[in-house]
Design an enzyme around this catalytic site. Structure first.
Site, PDB file in Angstrom:
ATOM      1  N   CYS A  35     -28.250 -13.108  80.209  1.00 21.73           N
ATOM      2  CA  CYS A  35     -27.772 -13.131  78.823  1.00 21.73           C
ATOM      3  C   CYS A  35     -26.498 -13.955  78.671  1.00 21.73           C
ATOM      4  O   CYS A  35     -26.274 -14.553  77.619  1.00 21.73           O
ATOM      5  CB  CYS A  35     -27.498 -11.719  78.313  1.00 21.73           C
ATOM      6  N   GLU A  47     -19.176  -6.368  84.280  1.00 20.26           N
ATOM      7  CA  GLU A  47     -19.910  -7.543  83.788  1.00 20.26           C
ATOM      8  C   GLU A  47     -18.951  -8.589  83.220  1.00 20.26           C
ATOM      9  O   GLU A  47     -19.228  -9.229  82.213  1.00 20.26           O
ATOM     10  CB  GLU A  47     -20.941  -7.133  82.731  1.00 20.26           C
ATOM     11  N   CYS A  64     -31.802  -6.064  77.988  1.00 24.28           N
ATOM     12  CA  CYS A  64     -31.249  -7.092  77.097  1.00 24.28           C
ATOM     13  C   CYS A  64     -31.779  -8.488  77.438  1.00 24.28           C
ATOM     14  O   CYS A  64     -32.030  -9.297  76.542  1.00 24.28           O
ATOM     15  CB  CYS A  64     -29.729  -7.075  77.154  1.00 24.28           C
ATOM     16  N   HIS A  72     -19.361  -4.216  70.832  1.00 23.39           N
ATOM     17  CA  HIS A  72     -20.119  -5.376  71.312  1.00 23.39           C
ATOM     18  C   HIS A  72     -20.277  -6.374  70.178  1.00 23.39           C
ATOM     19  O   HIS A  72     -21.080  -6.168  69.269  1.00 23.39           O
ATOM     20  CB  HIS A  72     -21.488  -4.965  71.833  1.00 23.39           C
ATOM     21  N   ASP A  82     -17.051  -3.623  66.079  1.00 30.60           N
ATOM     22  CA  ASP A  82     -18.025  -3.119  67.043  1.00 30.60           C
ATOM     23  C   ASP A  82     -17.549  -3.405  68.466  1.00 30.60           C
ATOM     24  O   ASP A  82     -16.985  -4.465  68.724  1.00 30.60           O
ATOM     25  CB  ASP A  82     -19.386  -3.784  66.804  1.00 30.60           C
TER      26      ASP A  82
HETATM   27 ZN   LIG Z   1     -28.852  -9.293  79.549  1.00 29.49          ZN
END
Ligand SMILES: [Zn+2]
Length: 612
Positions: free
Chosen positions: A311, A293, A385, A181, A179
């Site tokens: 996160c 990010e 998220c 992610h 995946d």
């Molecule tokens: Zn987040």
């Protein structure tokens, strides 16, 4: 026997208040937002209802396909909450969501509302960006929470079918794919622990082994963005998207522990050392770049342009905790504490219903432009998220407090809590009481103990330069150093041990290699990083005009306006360059507040690093 978490209940104090707000305000707000944003409706569509799929797109036009995961994270939080105490309204909302999730699942076990409703195409056709495994990972983690906290296996049945579908497609004998992610790897290991079925662990190990072979391609940001540039056991440093890397390494630790794979564990520890030394903000925030990010280069830690996604701090807590369990090294517990108090908690307002996605360490007074996400907290995000990730983290805080093994009990995080831990020869029950993080005294009463001797270990944080431990034997307090202070003895019920941590205000200098904050200092006390906020400045003063007047020492001061027991720091300040005397400026003081509490009185100017 390896160390494992103990049963714990946080009974009062600082973390109990954060949990109370999370339960009564943040989680109900979350359900409301999942309805308003259409995220629950998307599952209704997958279950056969009519309507239009709702998902926002980012600035590049990429439609978010992972919104189901927000429902799963919210459900995980509710599972932990209902395990702590019943709540009929919360249970009814959760029943609604669980029913939707179950109804949306296809008969073959596949479950992803975006693919089922929007693309209509075959499953697992876009492993790079589709987040299908990522979503199943969060489904599994929610299912594990409901199983462990409540013995309720409705979600577990859905999760097992979804994992079985993935295992048929991508397990041994299936095609090779990972995946874009990571996240499912750690969840699959938990699914094996809960079900006893080894195929999920094997799939997790396979996904780790297949990463780094270029299966995902370069994508928009290069193969390192999703850690596909080097094999997991070989990559020397963290790279790419911060949350992806940290979740991947969580999975690697879980697999390494289950398979006894020391090489894999060592690879994660090596990356962590580099991360902790060169790419972590004072707040425990990680990932300095907005564009992708990602982690920046070593020491690329600008305070004003920081990304430091909420996160990523949560993922830092998760990885630090797993490394602590795997190694027993106190430094990991220190990192968990720093990230929890200064990286996770700032992500949610004191009211519990406004969130930060991005956590800069500075906001300027004059700003014609600032990066997206800076400024005021928002009630929700198109890419949501962080808010439900905060909810599940706060709902499960007690899991990070302590561990036990045959030799005794170790307290890693200090909070007023009742603990129950298995040790050799029986069960230990402890009543821990403390005013932490505002006060440094931690009192531990043994309320139940086996006859055999065992060791009580209390963490003395790495930031603490003076601490004493007093046992129940009548001896004088003895000085203890950073690490774990131990008391080994045949305990009797009713005996008390007292740890006293001194909490002076600390003036912290940055690593000189961090160019962006050279010449500045930060103020810390206990586990907390502080910041100056415009709301606490002397009259007619702009934050950028001020420097710390180093001739005068900063001092702790009560700040009841920010909550019960809150301690602020009075920072002596001066205007203008050092060495320039200014008439009438003597005695100028600015109030510093804990960084987690900033932007609760309007988000005006703020800075953690203050010029000296
Ligand atoms: Zn987040």
């Amino acid at each position: 026997m390896t160390a494992g978490p103990v049963r714990a209940r946080i009974v009062d104090g600082f973390l109990a208040e954060r949990q109370r707000v999370n339960r009564h305000h943040t989680i109900p707000h979350g359900f409301d937002q999942l309805e308003r944003s259409g995220t629950l409706d998307n599952l209704r569509l997958a279950a056969g209802a009519g309507g239009r799929y709702r998902a926002s797109a980012d600035s590049a036009g990429f439609t978010f396909p992972f919104l189901d995961s927000d429902v799963y994270k919210w459900l995980e939080a509710v599972g932990w909450e209902l395990g702590r105490a019943a709540d009929p309204a919360l249970a009814a909302a959760a029943d609604e969501a669980i029913g939707l999730v179950a109804a949306a699942q296809r008969p073959d076990g596949y479950l992803n509302s975006y693919v089922q409703v929007v693309t209509g195409g075959p499953p697992l056709a876009d492993l790079a960006w589709g987040h299908e495994l990522y979503c199943v990972g969060h489904l599994v983690q929610a299912a594990v929470a409901w199983h462990r906290a409540l013995g309720d296996d409705r979600l577990l049945a859905v999760a097992v079918r979804a994992a079985d579908h993935l295992e048929r497609e991508l397990g041994p004998g299936g095609r090779e794919g990972v995946d874009g992610h990571p996240g499912i790897e750690m969840a699959l290991v938990e699914l094996t622990r809960v079900t006893g079925e080894p195929r999920y662990l094997a799939l997790a190990a396979r996904l780790l082994d297949l990463r780094g072979k270029g299966l995902l391609g370069a994508g928009r940001f290069g193969a390192a963005y999703w850690q596909d540039h080097e094999p997991v056991r070989e990559a020397a440093t963290v790279a790419g998207h911060a949350v992806r890397q940290l979740y991947l390494d969580c999975g690697a630790v879980e697999v390494a522990v289950e398979l006894g794979d020391q090489g894999l564990l060592a690879a994660v520890q090596r990356r962590w050392r580099d991360l902790a030394q060169t790419r972590t903000y004072l707040t425990g925030g990680m990932g300095s770049r907005h564009r992708d990010e990602s982690f920046g280069d070593p020491y690329e830690l600008p305070p004003d342009r920081a990304y430091a996604e909420t996160c990523a701090s949560i993922a830092g807590v998760m990885l630090g905790w797993r490394l602590l369990l795997a190694t027993g090294e106190a430094g990991y517990a220190d990192a968990v504490e720093r990230a929890l108090y200064n990286g996770v908690l700032p992500g949610v307002s004191l009211t519990g219903t406004r969130f930060f996605y991005v956590n800069p360490l500075q906001r300027r007074t004059d700003r014609a432009w600032e990066p997206p996400g800076h400024g005021e907290r928002a009630p929700w995000y198109p890419c949501a998220c962080c808010p439900p990730n905060l909810m599940r983290t706060l709902s499960s805080l007690e899991r990070y407090l302590a561990t036990s093994d045959d030799t005794g009990v170790r307290l890693h995080q200090h909070a007023s809590a009742d603990l129950q831990a298995p040790v050799a020869g029986g069960t230990v029950r402890l009543a821990v009481r403390t005013g932490y993080p505002w006060s440094g005294r931690v009192t531990v009463e043994v309320t139940e103990t086996p006859d055999r001797p065992w060791t009580l270990s209390l963490r003395v944080p790495g930031w603490c330069r003076s601490a004493t431990l007093t046992g129940p034997d009548g001896a004088r307090p003895r000085a203890v150093a950073a690490g774990y202070a131990e008391l080994a003895r045949p305990w009797r019920a009713g005996e008390v041990a007292v740890l006293d941590l001194e909490l002076p205000v600390r003036v912290t200098e940055p690593d000189p290699r961090v160019d962006a904050v050279r010449g500045c200092v930060a103020f810390e006390r206990g586990p907390l990083v502080y910041c100056l906020e415009s709301a606490d400045l002397p009259p007619d003063t702009q934050l950028e005009d001020l420097r710390w007047d180093r001739r005068r020492a900063p001092a702790a001061v009560p700040r009841p306006d920010l909550g019960d027991g809150v301690v602020g720091i009075a920072v002596p300040v001066a205007r203008g360059p050092a060495g320039v005397a200014e008439a009438g400026a003597d005695g100028l003081v600015a109030g510093a507040v804990p960084y987690f509490a900033w932007a609760n009185r309007g988000a005006e100017a703020m800075r953690v690093w203050v010029p000296r």
